[in-house]
Enzyme design. Structure first.
Site, PDB file in Angstrom:
ATOM      1  N   CYS A  34       0.753  -1.188  -0.099  1.00 55.65           N
ATOM      2  CA  CYS A  34      -0.047  -0.086  -0.090  1.00 55.65           C
ATOM      3  C   CYS A  34       0.999   1.225   0.075  1.00 55.65           C
ATOM      4  O   CYS A  34       1.697   1.294   0.820  1.00 55.65           O
ATOM      5  CB  CYS A  34      -0.969   0.028   1.237  1.00 55.65           C
ATOM      6  SG  CYS A  34      -1.887   1.566   1.401  1.00 55.65           S
ATOM      7  N   ASP A  41      -0.219  -5.496   0.839  1.00 58.70           N
ATOM      8  CA  ASP A  41      -1.319  -5.843   0.563  1.00 58.70           C
ATOM      9  C   ASP A  41      -1.553  -7.329  -0.476  1.00 58.70           C
ATOM     10  O   ASP A  41      -0.678  -7.587  -1.209  1.00 58.70           O
ATOM     11  CB  ASP A  41      -1.988  -4.973  -0.728  1.00 58.70           C
ATOM     12  CG  ASP A  41      -2.667  -3.760   0.177  1.00 58.70           C
ATOM     13  OD1 ASP A  41      -3.350  -4.032   1.307  1.00 58.70           O
ATOM     14  OD2 ASP A  41      -2.568  -2.637  -0.245  1.00 58.70           O
ATOM     15  N   VAL A  56      -0.146 -16.637 -22.973  1.00 62.91           N
ATOM     16  CA  VAL A  56       1.048 -16.339 -21.967  1.00 62.91           C
ATOM     17  C   VAL A  56       1.985 -17.531 -21.650  1.00 62.91           C
ATOM     18  O   VAL A  56       1.178 -18.506 -21.258  1.00 62.91           O
ATOM     19  CB  VAL A  56       0.502 -15.661 -20.801  1.00 62.91           C
ATOM     20  CG1 VAL A  56      -0.187 -16.399 -19.714  1.00 62.91           C
ATOM     21  CG2 VAL A  56       1.436 -14.743 -19.918  1.00 62.91           C
ATOM     22  N   GLU A  57       3.304 -17.456 -21.397  1.00 64.19           N
ATOM     23  CA  GLU A  57       4.126 -18.461 -20.861  1.00 64.19           C
ATOM     24  C   GLU A  57       4.018 -18.423 -19.451  1.00 64.19           C
ATOM     25  O   GLU A  57       4.040 -17.222 -18.934  1.00 64.19           O
ATOM     26  CB  GLU A  57       5.346 -18.099 -21.389  1.00 64.19           C
ATOM     27  CG  GLU A  57       6.465 -19.362 -21.246  1.00 64.19           C
ATOM     28  CD  GLU A  57       6.733 -19.609 -19.709  1.00 64.19           C
ATOM     29  OE1 GLU A  57       6.832 -20.469 -19.371  1.00 64.19           O
ATOM     30  OE2 GLU A  57       7.106 -18.411 -19.146  1.00 64.19           O
ATOM     31  N   LEU A  58       3.472 -19.285 -18.860  1.00 66.48           N
ATOM     32  CA  LEU A  58       3.111 -19.227 -17.130  1.00 66.48           C
ATOM     33  C   LEU A  58       4.233 -18.917 -16.470  1.00 66.48           C
ATOM     34  O   LEU A  58       4.145 -18.189 -15.384  1.00 66.48           O
ATOM     35  CB  LEU A  58       2.660 -20.497 -16.787  1.00 66.48           C
ATOM     36  CG  LEU A  58       1.089 -20.852 -17.400  1.00 66.48           C
ATOM     37  CD1 LEU A  58       0.836 -22.231 -17.020  1.00 66.48           C
ATOM     38  CD2 LEU A  58       0.035 -19.660 -17.154  1.00 66.48           C
ATOM     39  N   HIS A  75      -4.843  -0.532  -5.234  1.00 63.79           N
ATOM     40  CA  HIS A  75      -5.514  -1.851  -5.936  1.00 63.79           C
ATOM     41  C   HIS A  75      -5.869  -1.481  -7.333  1.00 63.79           C
ATOM     42  O   HIS A  75      -5.629  -2.364  -8.299  1.00 63.79           O
ATOM     43  CB  HIS A  75      -6.656  -2.226  -5.098  1.00 63.79           C
ATOM     44  CG  HIS A  75      -6.271  -2.550  -3.732  1.00 63.79           C
ATOM     45  ND1 HIS A  75      -7.430  -2.539  -2.458  1.00 63.79           N
ATOM     46  CD2 HIS A  75      -5.117  -2.869  -3.054  1.00 63.79           C
ATOM     47  CE1 HIS A  75      -6.980  -2.683  -1.583  1.00 63.79           C
ATOM     48  NE2 HIS A  75      -5.557  -3.077  -1.644  1.00 63.79           N
ATOM     49  N   GLU A  76      -6.584  -0.576  -7.759  1.00 62.50           N
ATOM     50  CA  GLU A  76      -7.186   0.008  -8.766  1.00 62.50           C
ATOM     51  C   GLU A  76      -6.133   0.101  -9.756  1.00 62.50           C
ATOM     52  O   GLU A  76      -6.212  -0.440 -10.997  1.00 62.50           O
ATOM     53  CB  GLU A  76      -8.070   1.078  -8.775  1.00 62.50           C
ATOM     54  CG  GLU A  76      -9.426   1.161  -7.973  1.00 62.50           C
ATOM     55  CD  GLU A  76      -8.834   1.168  -6.343  1.00 62.50           C
ATOM     56  OE1 GLU A  76      -9.710   1.220  -5.555  1.00 62.50           O
ATOM     57  OE2 GLU A  76      -7.605   1.764  -6.214  1.00 62.50           O
TER      58      GLU A  76
END
Length: 128
Positions: A34, A41, A56-58, A75-76
């Site tokens: 945060c 967080d 996506v390659e994991l 967060h946003e």
């Protein structure tokens, strides 16, 4: 392949680009800081997408998400940044990123950001 946090997402060819199918990836190990309090967080991140030419390659995704652990983000902001980076890398037909943050201070936050390609070109939908 690197084993340290990295902002570099890798992509690999979609084995069935002619088909619409959904990929869902979930991790409950996401952490950022945060920027106001400096407290960690924790969140469960769910990524759902319909790929076009790329998936996506994991391992790169894991290291990418891990790279946020010591960074300060609201967060946003972080949810939308993850969506933007994935869309830029994968160019999917549709994508949703859901960040379900652990309760802090009695408040539970879930941020949902969406992207959908339209006939006119890319269109990003607002976060919920």
């Amino acid at each position: 392949m690197p084993t340290q946090p990295s902002k570099e997402l890798e992509r690999i060819p979609n084995p069935k680009p002619e088909r619409d199918y959904e990929i869902e990836i979930t991790t409950n190990e996401f952490t950022c800081v945060c920027p106001r309090t400096g407290q960690p967080d924790f969140a469960t991140i769910t990524i759902r997408y319909v790929p076009d030419q790329w998936i996506v390659e994991l391992k790169s995704l894991k290291l990418y998400l891990w790279s946020y652990r010591n960074e300060g983000h609201y967060h946003e902001e972080v949810t939308n940044t993850i969506l933007d980076d994935l869309v830029r890398t994968l160019e999917p037909r549709r994508m949703t990123v859901i960040a379900d943050f652990n309760i802090r201070g009695g408040l539970h936050t879930v941020v949902t950001a969406r992207y959908e390609r339209t006939a006119e070109g890319p269109a990003r939908l607002a976060a919920d």
